[in-house]
Design a protein around this motif. Structure first.
Motif, PDB file in Angstrom:
ATOM      1  N   ASN A 190       0.744  -1.282   0.053  1.00  0.00           N
ATOM      2  CA  ASN A 190      -0.022   0.070  -0.116  1.00  0.00           C
ATOM      3  C   ASN A 190       0.687   1.250  -0.058  1.00  0.00           C
ATOM      4  OD1 ASN A 190      -2.702   1.227   0.045  1.00  0.00           O
ATOM      5  ND2 ASN A 190      -2.411   1.694   2.272  1.00  0.00           N
ATOM      6  N   ARG A 191       1.988   1.236   0.473  1.00  0.00           N
ATOM      7  CA  ARG A 191       2.729   2.246   0.864  1.00  0.00           C
ATOM      8  C   ARG A 191       3.528   2.594  -0.674  1.00  0.00           C
ATOM      9  NH1 ARG A 191       5.324   4.048   6.347  1.00  0.00           N
ATOM     10  NH2 ARG A 191       3.241   4.122   7.426  1.00  0.00           N
ATOM     11  N   GLN A 192       3.744   1.532  -1.375  1.00  0.00           N
ATOM     12  CA  GLN A 192       4.259   1.916  -2.772  1.00  0.00           C
ATOM     13  C   GLN A 192       3.030   2.231  -3.774  1.00  0.00           C
ATOM     14  OE1 GLN A 192       7.602  -0.232  -3.864  1.00  0.00           O
ATOM     15  NE2 GLN A 192       7.331  -1.753  -2.403  1.00  0.00           N
ATOM     16  N   GLY A 193       1.897   2.002  -3.243  1.00  0.00           N
ATOM     17  CA  GLY A 193       0.734   2.489  -4.009  1.00  0.00           C
ATOM     18  C   GLY A 193       0.209   1.287  -4.942  1.00  0.00           C
ATOM     19  N   PHE A 194       0.657   0.178  -4.483  1.00  0.00           N
ATOM     20  CA  PHE A 194       0.349  -1.104  -5.434  1.00  0.00           C
ATOM     21  C   PHE A 194      -1.131  -1.533  -5.033  1.00  0.00           C
ATOM     22  CE2 PHE A 194       5.069  -2.075  -5.931  1.00  0.00           C
ATOM     23  CZ  PHE A 194       5.018  -1.243  -7.017  1.00  0.00           C
ATOM     24  N   PRO A 195      -2.048  -1.671  -5.722  1.00  0.00           N
ATOM     25  CA  PRO A 195      -3.326  -2.395  -5.328  1.00  0.00           C
ATOM     26  C   PRO A 195      -3.320  -3.667  -4.830  1.00  0.00           C
ATOM     27  CG  PRO A 195      -3.676  -1.435  -7.605  1.00  0.00           C
ATOM     28  CD  PRO A 195      -2.044  -1.368  -7.285  1.00  0.00           C
ATOM     29  N   VAL A 196      -2.136  -4.329  -5.234  1.00  0.00           N
ATOM     30  CA  VAL A 196      -2.100  -5.840  -4.665  1.00  0.00           C
ATOM     31  C   VAL A 196      -2.106  -5.845  -2.978  1.00  0.00           C
ATOM     32  CG1 VAL A 196       0.421  -6.060  -4.601  1.00  0.00           C
ATOM     33  CG2 VAL A 196      -0.950  -8.014  -4.827  1.00  0.00           C
ATOM     34  N   ALA A 199      -5.419  -6.937  -1.848  1.00  0.00           N
ATOM     35  CA  ALA A 199      -5.338  -8.299  -2.035  1.00  0.00           C
ATOM     36  C   ALA A 199      -4.949  -8.850  -0.863  1.00  0.00           C
ATOM     37  CB  ALA A 199      -5.056  -8.683  -3.289  1.00  0.00           C
ATOM     38  N   TYR A 200      -3.739  -8.451  -0.208  1.00  0.00           N
ATOM     39  CA  TYR A 200      -3.077  -8.893   0.932  1.00  0.00           C
ATOM     40  C   TYR A 200      -3.835  -8.667   2.070  1.00  0.00           C
ATOM     41  CZ  TYR A 200       1.570 -10.639  -0.964  1.00  0.00           C
ATOM     42  OH  TYR A 200       2.403 -11.226  -1.303  1.00  0.00           O
ATOM     43  N   ARG A 202      -7.227  -8.488   2.170  1.00  0.00           N
ATOM     44  CA  ARG A 202      -8.182  -9.315   1.876  1.00  0.00           C
ATOM     45  C   ARG A 202      -8.028 -11.003   2.556  1.00  0.00           C
ATOM     46  NH1 ARG A 202     -10.050 -10.328  -2.714  1.00  0.00           N
ATOM     47  NH2 ARG A 202      -8.644  -8.956  -3.922  1.00  0.00           N
ATOM     48  N   SER A 330     -11.613  -3.062  -0.398  1.00  0.00           N
ATOM     49  CA  SER A 330     -11.758  -3.956  -1.492  1.00  0.00           C
ATOM     50  C   SER A 330     -12.283  -3.451  -2.668  1.00  0.00           C
ATOM     51  CB  SER A 330     -12.363  -5.139  -1.085  1.00  0.00           C
ATOM     52  OG  SER A 330     -13.855  -5.061  -1.190  1.00  0.00           O
ATOM     53  N   ARG A 331     -13.198  -2.330  -2.397  1.00  0.00           N
ATOM     54  CA  ARG A 331     -13.700  -1.662  -3.719  1.00  0.00           C
ATOM     55  C   ARG A 331     -14.398  -2.549  -4.816  1.00  0.00           C
ATOM     56  NH1 ARG A 331      -7.995   0.801  -3.943  1.00  0.00           N
ATOM     57  NH2 ARG A 331      -8.135   1.976  -2.190  1.00  0.00           N
ATOM     58  N   ALA A 333     -13.862  -5.766  -5.026  1.00  0.00           N
ATOM     59  CA  ALA A 333     -13.158  -6.786  -5.482  1.00  0.00           C
ATOM     60  C   ALA A 333     -13.822  -8.208  -5.451  1.00  0.00           C
ATOM     61  CB  ALA A 333     -11.854  -6.762  -4.879  1.00  0.00           C
TER      62      ALA A 333
END
Lengths: 481, 352
Positions: A190-196, A199-200, A202, A330-331, A333
């Motif tokens: 999240n800090r790097q701005g990655f949507p994954v 997923a983590y 979740r 999750s928006r 997901a």
């Protein structure tokens, strides 16, 4: 004092199989016995045969009978005291376990359950806030993990290996670092701005809600079962002791009546004292147990039951809160299909379920609360929940309208956010839990107090009673010298 | 005998029809031929079975089988069914202008396509799809365009079509593949991106693509995705039977999680999303070339023909303008898809 009763009780007991010993009144029949004895087994039978002979000889005379009666009475009173001490001790220790062992463990298991649910909520809140994650949220998350880990150690120390609780604790100990790893990966991504990262999170939430929390709940249920067992062991009346007490009293009464018939003397001080102590112990046992039972029942009805309901309500509010956060993380997901085919966001649906469970729990808690101090925090929680629901509706409207920023502010913002409502619910439930714990401790403590000294008291009084009986009989016996 | 007469009569009719339809183009004529052929096959068993009890069922089964195979729509050309571009207005466009807001269904979790940057203070959406939406909105609103003109709605994958049908959104721009099934439910614009199913695996992995190197590997795919269907269909054929197809996950991003945790050896998803995953993890890469061809289109309501034509017109400009398609590709996708990808150029549109 102990020697004569032993030797005198043996004959009536062992006299049943030895046929010649049955009619103790006939003095003549005793004579052939010693003569026959050396014929059959001269070496083995001596000790027993001698005792039987002595008793037979004694039974023919009044002093002999008196000695036997005295021994029997003393034995009855001592046995009554011993059984009372033994039975009340096991009950008192079960009651003590309720107060100092099983209930605290049950409450520890509830704490593990709550800490885990709370950690999950804090992780979701922190994630949603992103770089604006507050120090408080972060600290609370870490504290929750620490609490859960520490209480798992306590629970493990109090659990026998091989039980289902032990297996649960092992599983939770394995899952906890796994969960934490997923949360940290979520945070780093999240800090790097990655949507994954979402997923983590979740995946972490899934580990928590579908694996860890059900296990923590099972542990809590196991500990509650242990608590119920301890209650079960503490509550029954010591019927054996009571029956023995009645027999002892009956025996004493019979001895005094016999004494009165033969000597026309109304009072024998020793026997009266023995009767009095026996009666006192008997009363003490019955009254003490009745009071203790009342206290324990009270602690169960107003303590344990309320505590269980409040714990469940608190977990529901924590789950509702993490689902509320995750809806925005999750928006869309993950989705959940309702029976009528409508597709909902899986977390929004989860929130609805948990809020409903919270509402039910609060209603039940209100009906169980027995005083205003218990009812008040539940009422506050209830009204906070109502505000929460209405604010959540607004958040949903913002979210459905695509106003993500407003929705996020509505959940984790400062003023007017659902965060306030959740905190109010959580704080009031905490107050209610503390109150009910106190109620429990007071009632169970009262119950335990009612049994205080009963064990030692019964033992001492029984010894005194037995001494009285022996002295009383001894006084009559001295008249024959 | 009567059946054969029937057949010959029908064949002659077909021939006549083919001649008369010549001017209409091959596709239409072929469709007509197919329909007639179907009708013939249907009649054949029925005429024969007259009076024969029990044969009805067989006849019906043939009916269904043939109808399902009737080539009403071809998956390889379905992207060419969009109406010709036009600047003209219409009721849909008027309604959007009157409302002042264009409601668009997007994804918020597809990195480089449509995602929220958690670190931007406002949490704005960004990506290739979002750039396209902005271009569309700027054209529709003209000088009236402001940063409040677009309402982005996060919609789950399986809600894309219901959201359009129920008019909750004006359009969906969300890595949506044009397929025959969907084309019957929503109207697609001309394609704006070409991609295909592709394999994603760690750079150090021995996997080279959708082939034998997948032997004994655990492969992850998303629930109800093309990738999952392909894997199940190709197992034991294009890919070895020893492939473990993992339980499908709710979201394609969950596959990247499994890949990173070492629970999966490879991910199959479409190239665009695979590129989005590769962009979030420098240790993984796309392996081999796409093994299918898919086109992304902007989906709109079936009745909103004016809007579809307008979007097609906007796409025409967008494809060629220097700050349009090319700039967006360079910014978002070039680093992971690279310049030699078949996705590196906008697809050439054909209209109905």
């Amino acid at each position: 004092m102990t020697q004569p009763p032993k030797s005198s009780t043996a004959p009536p007991g062992s006299g049943v199989p030895t046929m010649p010993a049955l009619p103790p009144q006939s003095g003549r029949s005793g004579a052939p016995a010693p003569r026959r004895a050396p014929d059959t087994a001269p070496a083995r039978r001596t000790a027993l045969a001698e005792g039987v002979d002595q008793l037979r000889a004694a039974a023919t005379t009044e002093p002999g009978r008196l000695r036997a009666i005295g021994a029997l009475l003393a034995l009855l009173v001592v046995a009554f005291g011993a059984v009372t001490a033994w039975q009340t001790d096991s009950r008192a220790s079960a009651a003590d376990d309720v107060l100092h062992h099983s209930q605290p463990l049950s409450s520890d298991a509830a704490d593990i359950y709550r800490s885990l649910a709370d950690a999950n909520t804090m992780a979701a809140t922190g994630y949603l806030a992103g770089l604006q994650e507050t120090q408080d949220t972060r600290k609370q998350y870490e504290d929750d993990i620490k609490t859960a880990a520490a209480k798992l150690v306590t629970a493990a120390a109090n659990t026998d290996p091989g039980t289902s609780s032990a297996a649960i604790i092992t599983d939770l100990n394995e899952l906890l670092p796994q969960y934490k790893g997923l949360v940290e990966s979520a945070r780093a991504n999240n800090r790097q701005g990655f949507p994954v990262g979402g997923a983590y999170l979740r995946a972490a939430n899934d580990t928590m809600q579908n694996q860890m929390l059900p296990k923590a709940q099972d542990l809590y249920k196991n500990e509650n079962a242990r608590l119920s067992t301890d209650y079960g062991n503490a509550k029954p009346y010591p019927w054996f002791a009571i029956a023995l007490g009645l027999v002892a009293l009956g025996g004493l009464a019979w001895a005094q009546r016999r004494n009165y018939q033969r000597t026309n003397r109304v009072l024998n001080h020793g026997l009266v004292a023995a009767s009095a102590t026996t009666a006192v112990v008997l009363l003490w046992v019955v009254v003490g147990h009745t009071v203790a039972r009342a206290g324990l029942d009270d602690s169960y009805d107003h303590g344990v039951k309320s505590l269980n309901v409040l714990h469940d309500a608190r977990i529901a509010s924590l789950k509702a809160r993490s689902d509320e956060n995750l809806t925005l993380v999750s928006r869309g997901a993950e989705t959940h299909e309702l029976a009528d085919g409508t597709v909902m966001d899986a977390y929004d649906w989860g929130y609805d379920q948990q809020i409903a469970a919270l509402g039910k729990g609060l209603k039940l808690a209100d009906s169980l609360a027995d005083d205003s101090a218990g009812r008040k925090p539940v009422a506050v929680a209830n009204s906070s929940m109502t505000v929460w629901i209405s604010r959540h509706k607004q958040v949903s409207e913002h979210n459905n309208a695509g106003d993500y920023q407003a929705a996020r502010d509505g959940v984790i913002g400062k003023d007017g956010a659902t965060a306030e409502c959740f905190q109010a619910v959580d704080a009031s439930l905490d107050t209610a839990l503390k109150h009910e714990t106190k109620e429990f401790q007071r009632s169970a403590g009262d119950g335990l107090d009612a049994m205080t000294g009963l064990t030692v008291g019964a033992a001492v009084l029984a010894v005194l009673g037995a001494a009285g009986a022996v002295l009383g009989i001894g006084r009559r016996l001295s008249e024959y010298r | 005998m009567r059946a054969r007469d029937d057949f010959l009569r029908r064949l002659r009719a077909v021939r006549r029809l083919r001649i008369s339809l010549k001017g209409w183009g091959g596709v239409g004529a072929m469709a007509a031929v197919c329909v007639l052929a179907v009708a013939f096959v249907l009649l054949l068993p029925l005429t024969q079975s007259r009076g024969e009890a029990g044969a009805d069922l067989g006849g019906q089964r043939t009916t269904q089988g043939v109808q399902a195979r009737a080539p009403k729509c071809d998956e390889s050309t379905v992207q060419n069914q969009s109406p010709a571009p036009s600047d003209a207005g219409g009721t849909t466009i008027d309604a959007i202008k009157a409302r002042g807001v264009l409601k668009v269904g997007v994804d918020q979790n597809s990195y480089r396509w449509g995602y929220r940057d958690p670190n931007s203070a406002k949490g704005d959406l960004a990506g290739f799809d979002i750039d396209l939406v902005t271009a569309i909105a700027k054209n529709i609103f003209g000088s009236a365009y402001t940063d409040k003109s677009i309402q982005f709605l996060a919609i789950p994958t399986n809600e894309r079509i219901p959201a359009i049908q129920k008019n909750r959104v004006d359009m969906v721009v969300r890595t949506m593949t044009i397929t025959c099934k969907r084309a019957g439910q929503v109207a697609f614009s001309a394609p704006y991106f070409v991609t295909g199913q592709q394999v994603l695996a760690p750079k150090v992995s021995s996997i080279t693509g959708y082939n034998d190197t997948l032997a004994n590997k655990r492969v992850c795919s998303a629930k109800t995705s093309t990738a999952n269907d392909s894997l199940n269909a190709d197992k034991g054929k294009k890919i070895p039977a020893s492939v473990t197809i993992m339980d499908p996950v709710p979201n394609q991003l969950d596959c990247l999680v499994k890949l990173q945790l070492g629970e999966a050896d490879a991910v199959v998803t479409d190239g665009a999303l695979a590129a989005s995953q590769a962009a979030q993890d420098p240790t993984v890469e796309l392996k081999g070339s796409p093994f299918t061809t898919e086109y992304y289109g902007v989906a709109m309501n079936l009745k909103a023909t004016d809007l579809v034509r307008r979007v097609n017109r906007i796409l025409e400009t967008y494809r060629t303008s220097p700050d349009g398609w090319r700039a967006s590709y360079t910014k978002w996708l070039l680093p992971t898809l690279r310049a030699d990808s078949k996705s590196a150029n906008p697809p050439v549109p054909q209209y109905k």
